[in-house]
Design a protein around this motif. Structure first.
Motif, short mmCIF file in Angstrom:
data_model
loop_
_atom_site.label_atom_id
_atom_site.label_comp_id
_atom_site.label_asym_id
_atom_site.label_seq_id
_atom_site.Cartn_x
_atom_site.Cartn_y
_atom_site.Cartn_z
N LYS A 150 0.91 -1.35 0.17
CA LYS A 150 -0.10 -0.07 0.14
C LYS A 150 0.81 1.04 0.05
O LYS A 150 0.65 2.18 -0.70
N GLN A 155 -17.60 -4.37 -6.68
CA GLN A 155 -17.46 -5.75 -5.99
C GLN A 155 -16.66 -6.89 -6.73
O GLN A 155 -15.92 -7.47 -6.03
N LYS A 163 -12.93 -5.77 -5.73
CA LYS A 163 -12.78 -5.97 -4.27
C LYS A 163 -12.59 -7.48 -4.26
O LYS A 163 -11.40 -7.73 -3.74
N THR A 164 -13.20 -8.25 -4.85
CA THR A 164 -13.06 -9.68 -4.86
C THR A 164 -11.65 -10.00 -5.47
O THR A 164 -10.76 -10.94 -4.98
N THR A 165 -11.34 -9.46 -6.45
CA THR A 165 -10.06 -9.68 -7.18
C THR A 165 -8.77 -9.22 -6.41
O THR A 165 -7.92 -9.87 -6.15
N PHE A 166 -8.99 -8.00 -5.74
CA PHE A 166 -7.87 -7.44 -4.77
C PHE A 166 -7.66 -8.42 -3.88
O PHE A 166 -6.55 -8.75 -3.50
N GLU A 167 -8.88 -9.00 -3.20
CA GLU A 167 -8.68 -9.83 -2.13
C GLU A 167 -8.09 -11.30 -2.47
O GLU A 167 -7.21 -11.73 -1.88
N ALA A 168 -8.34 -11.83 -3.82
CA ALA A 168 -7.75 -12.97 -4.06
C ALA A 168 -6.45 -12.91 -4.28
O ALA A 168 -5.64 -13.88 -4.17
N GLU A 191 -4.36 -10.70 -3.03
CA GLU A 191 -3.76 -10.17 -1.96
C GLU A 191 -3.00 -8.82 -2.07
O GLU A 191 -1.88 -8.72 -1.96
N CYS A 192 -3.54 -7.93 -3.04
CA CYS A 192 -2.85 -6.90 -3.23
C CYS A 192 -3.67 -5.71 -2.88
O CYS A 192 -5.02 -5.57 -2.61
N GLU A 193 -2.98 -4.50 -2.96
CA GLU A 193 -3.69 -3.07 -2.71
C GLU A 193 -4.31 -2.57 -4.19
O GLU A 193 -3.69 -3.06 -5.15
N TRP A 197 -7.36 0.15 -6.45
CA TRP A 197 -8.26 1.19 -6.31
C TRP A 197 -9.18 1.17 -7.62
O TRP A 197 -8.43 0.75 -8.60
#
Length: 72
Positions: free
Chosen positions: A6, A51, A54-59, A61-63, A65
């Motif tokens: 980040k 959404q 958000k799902t992709t960033f979580e999958a 594990e990256c920052e 926007w």
């Protein structure tokens, strides 16, 4: 000094030096659609973009926007 992902991205946005060159994959359409198991047409018509990001960033594990435009 070691930066978090980040901090690295925020520094890049500001044009400030960080510990290494940040890398930000392009997650706008192809990767979210593939991750969610839908084709591009279904993704465009049925998946809320915020959404999907958000799902992709979580999958991954990256920052990241995203900018949301007006709904048509």
């Amino acid at each position: 000094m070691t930066f978090t992902p980040k901090q690295r991205m925020l520094s890049a946005y500001r044009g400030i030096w960080s510990d290494r060159v940040p890398v930000a994959p392009e997650f706008w359409y192809y990767y979210p659609a593939k991750l969610l198991g839908v084709d591009m047409i279904q993704f465009s018509r049925e998946v809320p973009f915020h959404q999907a990001l958000k799902t992709t960033f979580e999958a991954f594990e990256c920052e990241g926007w995203g900018v949301r435009g007006r709904d048509s």
